[in-house]
Design a protein around this motif. Sequence first.
Motif, PDB file in Angstrom:
ATOM      1  N   PHE A 305      50.814  39.123  33.165  1.00 46.90           N
ATOM      2  CA  PHE A 305      49.557  38.396  33.007  1.00 46.90           C
ATOM      3  C   PHE A 305      49.431  37.288  34.047  1.00 46.90           C
ATOM      4  O   PHE A 305      48.409  37.143  34.714  1.00 46.90           O
ATOM      5  CB  PHE A 305      49.462  37.815  31.592  1.00 46.90           C
ATOM      6  N   GLY A 306      50.465  36.471  34.170  1.00 50.32           N
ATOM      7  CA  GLY A 306      50.387  35.335  35.084  1.00 50.32           C
ATOM      8  C   GLY A 306      50.144  35.752  36.517  1.00 50.32           C
ATOM      9  O   GLY A 306      49.406  35.087  37.254  1.00 50.32           O
ATOM     10  N   TYR A 307      50.732  36.859  36.946  1.00 51.69           N
ATOM     11  CA  TYR A 307      50.581  37.307  38.325  1.00 51.69           C
ATOM     12  C   TYR A 307      49.225  37.941  38.606  1.00 51.69           C
ATOM     13  O   TYR A 307      48.846  38.099  39.772  1.00 51.69           O
ATOM     14  CB  TYR A 307      51.680  38.307  38.672  1.00 51.69           C
ATOM     15  N   LEU A 308      48.481  38.309  37.576  1.00 48.93           N
ATOM     16  CA  LEU A 308      47.188  38.948  37.792  1.00 48.93           C
ATOM     17  C   LEU A 308      46.090  37.943  38.115  1.00 48.93           C
ATOM     18  O   LEU A 308      44.970  38.340  38.427  1.00 48.93           O
ATOM     19  CB  LEU A 308      46.814  39.803  36.578  1.00 48.93           C
ATOM     20  N   TYR A 309      46.409  36.653  38.062  1.00 47.76           N
ATOM     21  CA  TYR A 309      45.426  35.641  38.440  1.00 47.76           C
ATOM     22  C   TYR A 309      45.107  35.691  39.932  1.00 47.76           C
ATOM     23  O   TYR A 309      44.016  35.317  40.353  1.00 47.76           O
ATOM     24  CB  TYR A 309      45.955  34.250  38.097  1.00 47.76           C
ATOM     25  N   ASP A 310      46.071  36.111  40.738  1.00 48.90           N
ATOM     26  CA  ASP A 310      45.879  36.061  42.186  1.00 48.90           C
ATOM     27  C   ASP A 310      46.744  37.135  42.846  1.00 48.90           C
ATOM     28  O   ASP A 310      47.976  37.085  42.751  1.00 48.90           O
ATOM     29  CB  ASP A 310      46.273  34.680  42.718  1.00 48.90           C
ATOM     30  N   PRO A 311      46.137  38.118  43.511  1.00 50.78           N
ATOM     31  CA  PRO A 311      46.922  39.176  44.151  1.00 50.78           C
ATOM     32  C   PRO A 311      47.899  38.683  45.202  1.00 50.78           C
ATOM     33  O   PRO A 311      48.801  39.440  45.593  1.00 50.78           O
ATOM     34  CB  PRO A 311      45.842  40.069  44.787  1.00 50.78           C
ATOM     35  N   ALA A 312      47.748  37.434  45.656  1.00 51.12           N
ATOM     36  CA  ALA A 312      48.682  36.914  46.656  1.00 51.12           C
ATOM     37  C   ALA A 312      50.122  36.969  46.169  1.00 51.12           C
ATOM     38  O   ALA A 312      51.049  37.017  46.970  1.00 51.12           O
ATOM     39  CB  ALA A 312      48.314  35.476  47.038  1.00 51.12           C
ATOM     40  N   GLY A 313      50.337  36.974  44.855  1.00 52.85           N
ATOM     41  CA  GLY A 313      51.686  37.001  44.315  1.00 52.85           C
ATOM     42  C   GLY A 313      52.196  38.377  43.945  1.00 52.85           C
ATOM     43  O   GLY A 313      53.278  38.491  43.350  1.00 52.85           O
ATOM     44  N   TRP A 314      51.471  39.427  44.289  1.00 49.86           N
ATOM     45  CA  TRP A 314      51.842  40.759  43.812  1.00 49.86           C
ATOM     46  C   TRP A 314      53.156  41.279  44.387  1.00 49.86           C
ATOM     47  O   TRP A 314      53.859  42.043  43.722  1.00 49.86           O
ATOM     48  CB  TRP A 314      50.710  41.742  44.080  1.00 49.86           C
ATOM     49  N   PHE A 315      53.484  40.896  45.611  1.00 46.80           N
ATOM     50  CA  PHE A 315      54.793  41.296  46.134  1.00 46.80           C
ATOM     51  C   PHE A 315      55.904  40.752  45.231  1.00 46.80           C
ATOM     52  O   PHE A 315      56.893  41.423  44.963  1.00 46.80           O
ATOM     53  CB  PHE A 315      54.978  40.785  47.563  1.00 46.80           C
ATOM     54  N   PHE A 316      55.723  39.535  44.755  1.00 44.91           N
ATOM     55  CA  PHE A 316      56.720  38.912  43.894  1.00 44.91           C
ATOM     56  C   PHE A 316      56.706  39.506  42.494  1.00 44.91           C
ATOM     57  O   PHE A 316      57.743  39.580  41.835  1.00 44.91           O
ATOM     58  CB  PHE A 316      56.507  37.402  43.849  1.00 44.91           C
ATOM     59  N   GLN A 494      62.740  31.887  37.873  1.00 46.64           N
ATOM     60  CA  GLN A 494      61.512  31.597  37.148  1.00 46.64           C
ATOM     61  C   GLN A 494      60.408  32.556  37.564  1.00 46.64           C
ATOM     62  O   GLN A 494      60.311  32.946  38.714  1.00 46.64           O
ATOM     63  CB  GLN A 494      61.046  30.164  37.408  1.00 46.64           C
ATOM     64  N   TYR A 495      59.610  32.914  36.578  1.00 49.26           N
ATOM     65  CA  TYR A 495      58.405  33.691  36.847  1.00 49.26           C
ATOM     66  C   TYR A 495      57.480  33.548  35.645  1.00 49.26           C
ATOM     67  O   TYR A 495      57.905  33.103  34.585  1.00 49.26           O
ATOM     68  CB  TYR A 495      58.732  35.162  37.118  1.00 49.26           C
ATOM     69  N   PRO A 496      56.213  33.897  35.792  1.00 45.13           N
ATOM     70  CA  PRO A 496      55.278  33.688  34.687  1.00 45.13           C
ATOM     71  C   PRO A 496      55.635  34.551  33.485  1.00 45.13           C
ATOM     72  O   PRO A 496      55.658  35.768  33.575  1.00 45.13           O
ATOM     73  CB  PRO A 496      53.933  34.098  35.280  1.00 45.13           C
ATOM     74  N   LEU A 497      55.923  33.924  32.369  1.00 45.26           N
ATOM     75  CA  LEU A 497      56.190  34.656  31.138  1.00 45.26           C
ATOM     76  C   LEU A 497      55.272  34.239  30.002  1.00 45.26           C
ATOM     77  O   LEU A 497      55.231  34.883  28.980  1.00 45.26           O
ATOM     78  CB  LEU A 497      57.635  34.438  30.689  1.00 45.26           C
ATOM     79  N   THR A 498      54.563  33.135  30.178  1.00 51.87           N
ATOM     80  CA  THR A 498      53.666  32.675  29.128  1.00 51.87           C
ATOM     81  C   THR A 498      52.230  32.818  29.577  1.00 51.87           C
ATOM     82  O   THR A 498      51.937  32.760  30.770  1.00 51.87           O
ATOM     83  CB  THR A 498      53.932  31.198  28.787  1.00 51.87           C
ATOM     84  N   PRO A 499      51.300  33.021  28.619  1.00 46.84           N
ATOM     85  CA  PRO A 499      49.896  33.136  29.018  1.00 46.84           C
ATOM     86  C   PRO A 499      49.450  31.910  29.786  1.00 46.84           C
ATOM     87  O   PRO A 499      49.808  30.784  29.463  1.00 46.84           O
ATOM     88  CB  PRO A 499      49.160  33.243  27.678  1.00 46.84           C
ATOM     89  N   GLY A 500      48.643  32.126  30.822  1.00 48.91           N
ATOM     90  CA  GLY A 500      48.153  31.018  31.615  1.00 48.91           C
ATOM     91  C   GLY A 500      46.871  30.446  31.047  1.00 48.91           C
ATOM     92  O   GLY A 500      46.173  31.089  30.287  1.00 48.91           O
TER      93      GLY A 500
END
Length: 507
Positions: A305-316, A494-500
Amino acid sequence: MRRTAALLAVPLMLLALPQPATAQTPRPAPTIAWGPCDPADEAPERVVCAEIDVPVDWSKTNGSTVTIALAKLPATDQARSLGPLLINPGGPGGSGVNFAYGAADAFSTAITDRFDIIGFDPRGQARSNVINCDLDAIIAQSALLYPKSGAEFSALREANRALVQTCSALSGPLVKFADTASVARDMDAIRAGLGVPKISYYGVSYGTMIGQQYAELFPGRIRAMTLDSNMDHAQNIASYQKWETLAMEDSFLQFTAWCDRTAACALHDEGALAYYDALYARAEDGDLVVDGWQVKPEELLNLIFGYLYDPAGWFFLAEDLLWVGGDTDSARSKRGEPVPNGYLPVMCSDFRFELGSYAQLRALEKAQNRLAPHTRLNPLAWTDLTGCQNWPYRVTNPPHKLKASPKLPPILLSNSRYDVATPYQWGQSLASQLPSATFLTYDGVGHGTYWLSPCAQAAIDTYLVERRTPAKGSHCPAVFPTSPSSLTAKSGTQYPLTPGLRGVTEG
């Protein structure tokens, strides 16, 4: 605002009709006196700060007050200034003061040259009498937000009520008056304090709700208004969950399709969707373990969920899906301390989320799972729903379609076609409620079109400065990453695990 958290981090929940008029004498408009900001903030050069007091309860204008914190970045070209542009970054919980601190980087020179950019922390958030709740109670609630039985649903209801009691004990009556209509009235008090007849406004995500309510209550006091990544106050429980769930599924499928056609994606050779489905199945079976910690399905959902806010982080995101099987080392959260928790007091005041039974909740969950066979449901929308069960205070700002006044000027709305936090259909619905609005579609993925699309940014800049909207039905092309973004920070543990939050990413 996307939040990042370690794997064992507690998922802390960080998201109107006018009050009846009274016969009492209205409180005089506050005077805004700008001066230096708090030295601890290390505010950027030229930024100044102020505070104003507004009623806690706008139906009792001579009653107790709440202090609203403000920050201003003055227009670079004062001789050609277009006056104040009030801004809000979303949330609920996002700091408009921080947004103003970063305005020189967040907005183009077309905006910073011509506007005095003014951010404010909404009531109950950040520096504006922040609503605190007890961390022990937050932790107890967070463990029950995905109930799997009638007993767990009952326990959730008890935990929700206990949590709110701590919020009231620590923060007073403001907990009952955190609704968005009250925030909109606060914003008009800011306008009056500035001594101007009209304001311009840019709000993103939850900030669009503030703008919508302001447009309904004060239609003749708007010079220009851009609402970016829109919420829709007219949603009921079923439609709220449906569109959020589909937005989650569709956005994630955009990621997996991108990964499959992008050789540099870490899951390119694995098949991103099949790999994720296998991870989810392991989580359901209790076999997905990181450093001795069993990862639950909802924690895996929160990751993507957290990574879907911005495709810039999709590699990560691809790397982190691979990384889930590795070692992590997370520190325990401190417990029993007051912590900011102003999100649910707003959401539970703005929407009717109460359900009568676990059977109703389970039926709704099954419906979302059928809609989204890969991602199952949207964790932000789901925890909005479950977090508001048994809320002890009335819905002070009931959901409704906006009553658009003919006094409204042209308004610009924009939404991404694939937005995990504010679905495209919400923007379409809002556009149908505002006859003066022009709806701009960004055909890509993410949240906050101004920073995702140069095309959308140019259209918003042009509108705010010249009050000239793009042609009806305009679209901006999708932008996808071609290499890991230098603007996206990666931490090995660390990485997004909680809803933003619904809002822009800070930092």
